[in-house]
Scaffold this motif. Structure first.
Motif, mmCIF file in Angstrom:
data_model
loop_
_atom_site.group_PDB
_atom_site.id
_atom_site.type_symbol
_atom_site.label_atom_id
_atom_site.label_comp_id
_atom_site.label_asym_id
_atom_site.label_seq_id
_atom_site.Cartn_x
_atom_site.Cartn_y
_atom_site.Cartn_z
ATOM 1 N N ASP A 109 -55.383 -8.057 -7.555
ATOM 2 C CA ASP A 109 -56.267 -9.210 -6.894
ATOM 3 C C ASP A 109 -56.385 -10.348 -8.008
ATOM 4 O OD1 ASP A 109 -57.586 -10.265 -4.959
ATOM 5 O OD2 ASP A 109 -59.518 -9.639 -5.932
ATOM 6 N N ASN A 110 -55.037 -10.661 -8.738
ATOM 7 C CA ASN A 110 -54.851 -11.802 -9.578
ATOM 8 C C ASN A 110 -54.399 -12.955 -8.555
ATOM 9 O OD1 ASN A 110 -55.082 -10.201 -12.218
ATOM 10 N ND2 ASN A 110 -53.554 -9.049 -11.173
ATOM 11 N N LYS A 111 -55.349 -13.812 -8.501
ATOM 12 C CA LYS A 111 -54.998 -15.005 -7.706
ATOM 13 C C LYS A 111 -54.278 -16.443 -8.579
ATOM 14 C CE LYS A 111 -58.695 -14.244 -4.826
ATOM 15 N NZ LYS A 111 -59.041 -12.697 -5.064
ATOM 16 N N PHE A 112 -53.276 -16.928 -7.747
ATOM 17 C CA PHE A 112 -52.872 -18.060 -8.545
ATOM 18 C C PHE A 112 -52.568 -19.017 -7.246
ATOM 19 C CE2 PHE A 112 -49.283 -16.255 -6.227
ATOM 20 C CZ PHE A 112 -48.308 -17.237 -6.048
ATOM 21 N N GLY A 113 -52.522 -20.323 -7.864
ATOM 22 C CA GLY A 113 -52.050 -21.633 -7.195
ATOM 23 C C GLY A 113 -51.639 -22.773 -8.012
ATOM 24 N N THR A 114 -50.964 -23.555 -7.248
ATOM 25 C CA THR A 114 -50.425 -24.759 -7.997
ATOM 26 C C THR A 114 -51.598 -25.738 -7.999
ATOM 27 O OG1 THR A 114 -49.795 -25.672 -5.928
ATOM 28 C CG2 THR A 114 -48.176 -24.540 -7.446
ATOM 29 N N CYS A 137 -48.489 -24.117 -3.327
ATOM 30 C CA CYS A 137 -48.414 -22.535 -3.310
ATOM 31 C C CYS A 137 -49.769 -21.932 -3.983
ATOM 32 C CB CYS A 137 -47.333 -22.002 -4.250
ATOM 33 S SG CYS A 137 -45.585 -22.489 -3.632
ATOM 34 N N SER A 138 -50.064 -20.835 -3.274
ATOM 35 C CA SER A 138 -51.035 -19.904 -3.641
ATOM 36 C C SER A 138 -50.747 -18.515 -3.124
ATOM 37 C CB SER A 138 -52.781 -20.417 -3.234
ATOM 38 O OG SER A 138 -52.688 -20.507 -1.621
ATOM 39 N N GLY A 139 -51.521 -17.664 -3.802
ATOM 40 C CA GLY A 139 -51.256 -16.405 -3.581
ATOM 41 C C GLY A 139 -51.786 -15.383 -4.466
ATOM 42 N N VAL A 140 -51.461 -14.160 -4.321
ATOM 43 C CA VAL A 140 -52.217 -12.980 -5.233
ATOM 44 C C VAL A 140 -51.001 -11.991 -5.715
ATOM 45 C CG1 VAL A 140 -53.534 -10.935 -4.924
ATOM 46 C CG2 VAL A 140 -54.182 -13.027 -3.553
ATOM 47 N N TYR A 141 -51.203 -11.618 -7.043
ATOM 48 C CA TYR A 141 -50.073 -10.790 -7.503
ATOM 49 C C TYR A 141 -50.847 -9.823 -8.324
ATOM 50 C CZ TYR A 141 -51.353 -13.323 -11.750
ATOM 51 O OH TYR A 141 -51.804 -13.691 -13.116
ATOM 52 N N SER A 142 -49.989 -8.666 -8.556
ATOM 53 C CA SER A 142 -50.463 -7.506 -9.338
ATOM 54 C C SER A 142 -49.657 -7.440 -10.638
ATOM 55 C CB SER A 142 -50.688 -6.413 -8.552
ATOM 56 O OG SER A 142 -49.453 -5.838 -8.081
ATOM 57 N N TYR A 143 -49.979 -6.616 -11.425
ATOM 58 C CA TYR A 143 -49.028 -6.148 -12.710
ATOM 59 C C TYR A 143 -49.663 -5.022 -13.293
ATOM 60 C CZ TYR A 143 -52.445 -8.631 -15.691
ATOM 61 O OH TYR A 143 -53.509 -9.178 -16.298
ATOM 62 N N ARG A 144 -49.032 -4.472 -14.221
ATOM 63 C CA ARG A 144 -49.372 -3.141 -15.105
ATOM 64 C C ARG A 144 -48.901 -3.045 -16.280
ATOM 65 N NH1 ARG A 144 -46.984 1.586 -15.002
ATOM 66 N NH2 ARG A 144 -44.957 2.072 -14.047
ATOM 67 N N ILE A 145 -49.375 -2.419 -17.098
ATOM 68 C CA ILE A 145 -48.698 -2.309 -18.458
ATOM 69 C C ILE A 145 -47.909 -1.132 -18.337
ATOM 70 C CG2 ILE A 145 -48.830 -2.035 -21.095
ATOM 71 C CD1 ILE A 145 -51.597 -3.342 -20.794
ATOM 72 N N ALA A 146 -46.294 -1.461 -18.410
ATOM 73 C CA ALA A 146 -45.491 -0.260 -18.334
ATOM 74 C C ALA A 146 -44.806 0.195 -19.587
ATOM 75 C CB ALA A 146 -44.078 -0.687 -17.516
#
Length: 189
Positions: A109-114, A137-146
């Motif tokens: 649930d990390n949101k981004f947008g221009t 652009c706008s959207g949602v991304y996820s990440y993790r510490i691998a």
């Protein structure tokens, strides 16, 4: 009298060593990426007045699910454990040692947008189309510490207490938005 005092001191020391320090990490909120381990001692522990940055040989370190534990000694990583359970450490008490916990769960649930529209040129010579458009652009991304070791070495380093997502998220969003312009350029080719 001195012999009795020595015997009582030795027996007390042996008994106190049965209750070593215990390092743990409470459940980390999703905003925290890295936190320093908390040392728990009891009145029976042999190191009740010791430094928080000294790990006594034989101390226990708990590693919860979704976390990775790292021991840093004199600024160098000496241990890394990502397996849940209890870990017993046989450290050297004369050196500065810290326990860090890394949140290895997926952070969603990390949101981004221009902030501004990105200019984009659409050209199709087959149909005679040459149009300039602006794309938002706008959207949602996820990440993790691998790779916690790589993250520690290149991003957070020795943290005093916690390293939170807000310290990293703005950089991630900036890099993503910066990569959009060249990507749109390749699309128009």
């Amino acid at each position: 009298m001195g012999l009795i005092k020595a015997a009582v001191g030795a027996a007390g020391g042996v008994m106190a060593d049965q209750w070593k320090e215990f390092f743990y990490c409470e459940s980390m909120p999703k905003e925290v990426l890295v936190t320093k381990g908390v040392k728990r001692t009891s009145g029976r522990s042999s190191n009740t007045r010791g430094s928080d940055n000294i790990i006594t040989s034989g101390s226990g370190i708990a590693v919860p699910d979704g976390q990775c534990m790292m021991i840093v000694e004199q600024g160098r990583v000496v241990e890394l454990c990502a397996e849940p359970g209890e870990f017993t450490y046989g450290g050297d008490t004369g050196k500065d040692q810290r326990v860090y916990y890394f949140n290895t769960k997926e952070l969603i649930d990390n949101k981004f947008g221009t902030p501004n529209p990105i200019p984009f040129r659409v050209v199709d010579n087959k149909i005679g189309l040459d149009v300039d458009v602006s794309v938002r652009c706008s959207g949602v991304y996820s990440y993790r510490i691998a790779d916690p070791l790589l993250f520690y070495t290149n991003v957070c380093g020795n943290v005093e207490q916690e390293y939170t997502r807000d310290e990293l998220d703005s950089q991630l969003k900036h890099e993503f938005i910066s990569a959009l312009q060249p990507a749109f350029g390749k699309l128009s080719d």
